[in-house]
Scaffold this motif. Structure first.
Motif, PDB file in Angstrom:
ATOM      1  N   GLY A   4       0.827  -1.397   0.051  1.00  0.00           N
ATOM      2  CA  GLY A   4       0.103  -0.011  -0.019  1.00  0.00           C
ATOM      3  C   GLY A   4       0.834   1.382  -0.034  1.00  0.00           C
ATOM      4  N   LEU A   5       0.459   2.111   0.995  1.00  0.00           N
ATOM      5  CA  LEU A   5       1.145   3.607   0.988  1.00  0.00           C
ATOM      6  C   LEU A   5       2.395   3.543   1.659  1.00  0.00           C
ATOM      7  CD1 LEU A   5       0.899   6.654   0.361  1.00  0.00           C
ATOM      8  CD2 LEU A   5      -0.483   6.836   2.462  1.00  0.00           C
ATOM      9  N   ALA A   6       3.465   4.170   1.191  1.00  0.00           N
ATOM     10  CA  ALA A   6       4.554   4.532   1.787  1.00  0.00           C
ATOM     11  C   ALA A   6       4.691   5.964   1.967  1.00  0.00           C
ATOM     12  CB  ALA A   6       5.902   4.161   1.117  1.00  0.00           C
ATOM     13  N   LEU A   7       4.985   6.607   3.233  1.00  0.00           N
ATOM     14  CA  LEU A   7       4.979   7.991   3.486  1.00  0.00           C
ATOM     15  C   LEU A   7       6.496   8.087   3.696  1.00  0.00           C
ATOM     16  CD1 LEU A   7       3.854  10.869   4.288  1.00  0.00           C
ATOM     17  CD2 LEU A   7       3.771  10.026   6.658  1.00  0.00           C
ATOM     18  N   VAL A   8       7.057   9.318   2.982  1.00  0.00           N
ATOM     19  CA  VAL A   8       8.394   9.325   2.997  1.00  0.00           C
ATOM     20  C   VAL A   8       8.480  10.794   3.521  1.00  0.00           C
ATOM     21  CG1 VAL A   8      10.679   9.755   1.672  1.00  0.00           C
ATOM     22  CG2 VAL A   8       8.773   7.947   1.081  1.00  0.00           C
ATOM     23  N   LEU A   9       9.278  11.078   4.287  1.00  0.00           N
ATOM     24  CA  LEU A   9       9.385  12.362   5.232  1.00  0.00           C
ATOM     25  C   LEU A   9      10.996  12.946   5.158  1.00  0.00           C
ATOM     26  CD1 LEU A   9       7.395  11.368   8.308  1.00  0.00           C
ATOM     27  CD2 LEU A   9       6.661  13.020   6.505  1.00  0.00           C
ATOM     28  N   GLY A  10      11.235  13.732   4.252  1.00  0.00           N
ATOM     29  CA  GLY A  10      12.461  14.386   4.127  1.00  0.00           C
ATOM     30  C   GLY A  10      13.115  15.126   5.274  1.00  0.00           C
ATOM     31  N   GLN A  39       1.408   2.348   5.383  1.00  0.00           N
ATOM     32  CA  GLN A  39       1.939   1.018   5.679  1.00  0.00           C
ATOM     33  C   GLN A  39       3.408   1.333   6.216  1.00  0.00           C
ATOM     34  OE1 GLN A  39       1.013  -2.112   3.128  1.00  0.00           O
ATOM     35  NE2 GLN A  39      -0.942  -1.951   3.297  1.00  0.00           N
ATOM     36  N   LEU A  40       4.210   2.014   5.544  1.00  0.00           N
ATOM     37  CA  LEU A  40       5.436   2.389   6.025  1.00  0.00           C
ATOM     38  C   LEU A  40       5.746   3.778   6.119  1.00  0.00           C
ATOM     39  CD1 LEU A  40       8.377   1.445   6.352  1.00  0.00           C
ATOM     40  CD2 LEU A  40       8.652   1.619   3.805  1.00  0.00           C
ATOM     41  N   VAL A  41       6.608   4.269   6.932  1.00  0.00           N
ATOM     42  CA  VAL A  41       7.008   5.494   7.179  1.00  0.00           C
ATOM     43  C   VAL A  41       8.559   5.500   7.029  1.00  0.00           C
ATOM     44  CG1 VAL A  41       7.014   7.842   8.533  1.00  0.00           C
ATOM     45  CG2 VAL A  41       5.011   6.132   8.459  1.00  0.00           C
ATOM     46  N   ILE A  42       9.055   6.668   6.250  1.00  0.00           N
ATOM     47  CA  ILE A  42      10.522   6.419   6.292  1.00  0.00           C
ATOM     48  C   ILE A  42      10.882   7.922   6.463  1.00  0.00           C
ATOM     49  CG2 ILE A  42      12.446   6.606   4.547  1.00  0.00           C
ATOM     50  CD1 ILE A  42      10.702   4.586   2.676  1.00  0.00           C
ATOM     51  N   ALA A 208      11.256   3.297  -0.483  1.00  0.00           N
ATOM     52  CA  ALA A 208       9.837   3.026  -0.537  1.00  0.00           C
ATOM     53  C   ALA A 208       9.666   1.951  -1.758  1.00  0.00           C
ATOM     54  CB  ALA A 208       9.117   4.245  -0.729  1.00  0.00           C
ATOM     55  N   SER A 209      10.494   1.501  -2.275  1.00  0.00           N
ATOM     56  CA  SER A 209      10.356   0.585  -3.482  1.00  0.00           C
ATOM     57  C   SER A 209       9.460  -0.558  -2.941  1.00  0.00           C
ATOM     58  CB  SER A 209      11.686  -0.060  -3.813  1.00  0.00           C
ATOM     59  OG  SER A 209      11.691  -1.036  -4.969  1.00  0.00           O
ATOM     60  N   GLY A 210       8.563  -1.009  -4.030  1.00  0.00           N
ATOM     61  CA  GLY A 210       7.687  -2.138  -3.656  1.00  0.00           C
ATOM     62  C   GLY A 210       6.351  -1.530  -3.050  1.00  0.00           C
ATOM     63  N   HIS A 211       6.182  -0.279  -3.174  1.00  0.00           N
ATOM     64  CA  HIS A 211       4.579   0.316  -2.438  1.00  0.00           C
ATOM     65  C   HIS A 211       3.941   0.852  -3.813  1.00  0.00           C
ATOM     66  CE1 HIS A 211       6.768  -0.385   1.518  1.00  0.00           C
ATOM     67  NE2 HIS A 211       5.451  -0.302   1.856  1.00  0.00           N
ATOM     68  N   ALA A 212       2.654   0.507  -3.701  1.00  0.00           N
ATOM     69  CA  ALA A 212       1.751   0.965  -4.648  1.00  0.00           C
ATOM     70  C   ALA A 212       1.563   2.344  -4.867  1.00  0.00           C
ATOM     71  CB  ALA A 212       0.387   0.196  -4.658  1.00  0.00           C
ATOM     72  N   SER A 213       1.818   3.001  -3.705  1.00  0.00           N
ATOM     73  CA  SER A 213       1.495   4.598  -3.637  1.00  0.00           C
ATOM     74  C   SER A 213       2.734   5.103  -2.634  1.00  0.00           C
ATOM     75  CB  SER A 213       0.199   5.033  -3.161  1.00  0.00           C
ATOM     76  OG  SER A 213      -1.004   4.705  -4.129  1.00  0.00           O
ATOM     77  N   VAL A 214       3.249   6.185  -3.045  1.00  0.00           N
ATOM     78  CA  VAL A 214       4.512   6.684  -2.172  1.00  0.00           C
ATOM     79  C   VAL A 214       4.104   8.330  -2.302  1.00  0.00           C
ATOM     80  CG1 VAL A 214       6.747   7.400  -2.128  1.00  0.00           C
ATOM     81  CG2 VAL A 214       6.034   5.026  -3.228  1.00  0.00           C
ATOM     82  N   LEU A 215       4.039   8.806  -0.951  1.00  0.00           N
ATOM     83  CA  LEU A 215       3.802  10.149  -0.745  1.00  0.00           C
ATOM     84  C   LEU A 215       5.070  10.869  -0.104  1.00  0.00           C
ATOM     85  CD1 LEU A 215       2.119  12.948  -0.472  1.00  0.00           C
ATOM     86  CD2 LEU A 215       1.094  12.065   1.549  1.00  0.00           C
ATOM     87  N   SER A 258       4.819   2.335  -9.073  1.00  0.00           N
ATOM     88  CA  SER A 258       4.095   2.820  -7.969  1.00  0.00           C
ATOM     89  C   SER A 258       3.857   4.413  -8.356  1.00  0.00           C
ATOM     90  CB  SER A 258       5.613   3.334  -7.005  1.00  0.00           C
ATOM     91  OG  SER A 258       6.113   2.252  -6.436  1.00  0.00           O
ATOM     92  N   ARG A 259       2.785   4.540  -7.741  1.00  0.00           N
ATOM     93  CA  ARG A 259       2.117   5.909  -8.066  1.00  0.00           C
ATOM     94  C   ARG A 259       2.760   7.067  -7.061  1.00  0.00           C
ATOM     95  NH1 ARG A 259      -2.240   8.396  -5.262  1.00  0.00           N
ATOM     96  NH2 ARG A 259      -3.360   9.988  -6.234  1.00  0.00           N
ATOM     97  N   VAL A 260       3.438   7.884  -7.529  1.00  0.00           N
ATOM     98  CA  VAL A 260       4.262   8.861  -6.545  1.00  0.00           C
ATOM     99  C   VAL A 260       4.046  10.424  -6.498  1.00  0.00           C
ATOM    100  CG1 VAL A 260       6.659   9.665  -5.937  1.00  0.00           C
ATOM    101  CG2 VAL A 260       6.380   7.306  -7.182  1.00  0.00           C
ATOM    102  N   VAL A 261       3.489  10.974  -5.436  1.00  0.00           N
ATOM    103  CA  VAL A 261       2.987  12.278  -5.279  1.00  0.00           C
ATOM    104  C   VAL A 261       4.012  12.907  -4.379  1.00  0.00           C
ATOM    105  CG1 VAL A 261       1.604  13.692  -4.104  1.00  0.00           C
ATOM    106  CG2 VAL A 261       0.775  11.352  -5.366  1.00  0.00           C
ATOM    107  N   VAL A 262       4.757  14.001  -4.831  1.00  0.00           N
ATOM    108  CA  VAL A 262       5.726  14.799  -3.902  1.00  0.00           C
ATOM    109  C   VAL A 262       5.167  16.078  -3.876  1.00  0.00           C
ATOM    110  CG1 VAL A 262       7.922  15.814  -4.019  1.00  0.00           C
ATOM    111  CG2 VAL A 262       7.441  13.576  -5.505  1.00  0.00           C
TER     112      VAL A 262
END
Length: 304
Positions: A4-10, A39-42, A208-215, A258-262
């Motif tokens: 599912g969704l991975a949330l990436v926090l820079g 599902q994952l937070v980075i 976040a590789s392997g996740h359908a959506s990445v924010l 992956s569907r990526v939104v930045v």
């Protein structure tokens, strides 16, 4: 099959961390609660602190209230440890390292060497800094839900992705992820020493590789085509051929399906974050601007 969704926090200093909380609260206000959906937070650098807060079980509104109610005046700044090296000197050294590097690995090793070289001056403040980081965290234990905190091995330049299974205390992982060379000491973990995960990438979105959506929330993103103001981590040069810049990492994720939104700071948020994103006085205006931007992002009819 992708997850599912991975949330990436820079990373992005005190202002960037507060802006991320504002964005998350603004999205939630408009009906998109990523604290529940992810599902994952980075987390990288100051984004590592955000990640721990996102995984704390508190609502986005509670997280925002904590930022807005925290002291932000001169008294707050006095409680923050001042750097032992002048910031102008640190950023000048970072610029020189970035200009000389011919690869991401070379830059990371050189930044690690700078961190290790600075330890003789900065090491006396290590315990106080660890306590400062611990005070910012919602708790001492890793959350049950998946979370990754990034750092860079100061000697090898290799990326470390700490999680609950790493056997590393959460406070040590976050302290390492936020250990910008020259400003704070390197962090010892299991016989190695670590520096800020943002030395490798401000976001490390490729994890976040392997996740359908990445924010991706990128406080320092969207500035690759123009110079950053002095003091805005401008020495951490990125190059598309290295694959560590946000655009390259997002493109690679999209190629994998992956569907990526930045989301990067809009004009109002950039103004609120100011020219010294490490200044605690920027936190409240950055959080408020992020909240307003988050609401707009959620209701603009865009890709969210």
């Amino acid at each position: 099959m992708l997850d599912g969704l991975a949330l990436v926090l820079g990373g992005g200093g005190a202002a960037g961390q507060a802006w991320e909380i504002g964005i998350i609260a603004g999205l939630a206000e408009a009906g998109i609660d990523v604290t529940v959906a992810a599902q994952l937070v980075i987390g990288t650098s100051s984004g590592a602190t955000t990640a721990a807060q996102v995984r704390s079980g508190k609502s986005p509104a509670e997280l925002l209230d904590a930022v807005l109610s925290a002291p932000a005046g001169p008294g707050a700044r006095r409680r923050e440890m001042p750097p032992s090296l002048p910031m102008a000197v640190v950023f000048e050294r970072m610029r020189a390292i970035g200009a000389a590097a011919t690869s991401a690995a070379e830059l990371q090793r050189a930044m690690g060497a700078f961190g290790l070289e600075s330890d003789s001056l900065l090491e006396p403040g290590a315990e106080e800094r660890r306590a400062t980081v611990a005070a910012r965290l919602p708790g001492s234990e890793w959350p049950d839900r998946p979370m990754i905190v990034t750092a860079v091995d100061a000697r090898t330049g290799e990326l470390a992705a700490f999680d609950r299974q790493s056997g590393v205390a959460l406070v040590d992982a976050v302290t390492a992820s936020t250990a910008l060379p020259g400003l704070v000491p390197t962090v010892p973990i299991n016989g190695s020493r670590y520096i800020d995960g943002g030395v490798r990438s401000s976001e490390n979105a490729d994890l976040a590789s392997g996740h359908a959506s990445v924010l991706v929330l990128a406080p320092l993103g969207g500035r690759g085509r123009s110079p950053r103001p002095a003091g805005q981590f401008e020495g951490l040069r990125r190059s598309p051929e290295w694959g560590t810049d946000l655009e390259s990492q997002a493109a690679a994720l999209r190629r994998q399906g992956s569907r990526v939104v930045v989301i990067t700071p809009d004009t109002d948020s950039r103004l609120a974050m100011g020219t010294n994103q490490m200044d605690l006085a920027t936190r409240i205006p950055a959080a408020r601007a992020g909240f307003a931007q988050g609401r707009r992002e959620a209701t603009s009819g865009g890709s969210l």
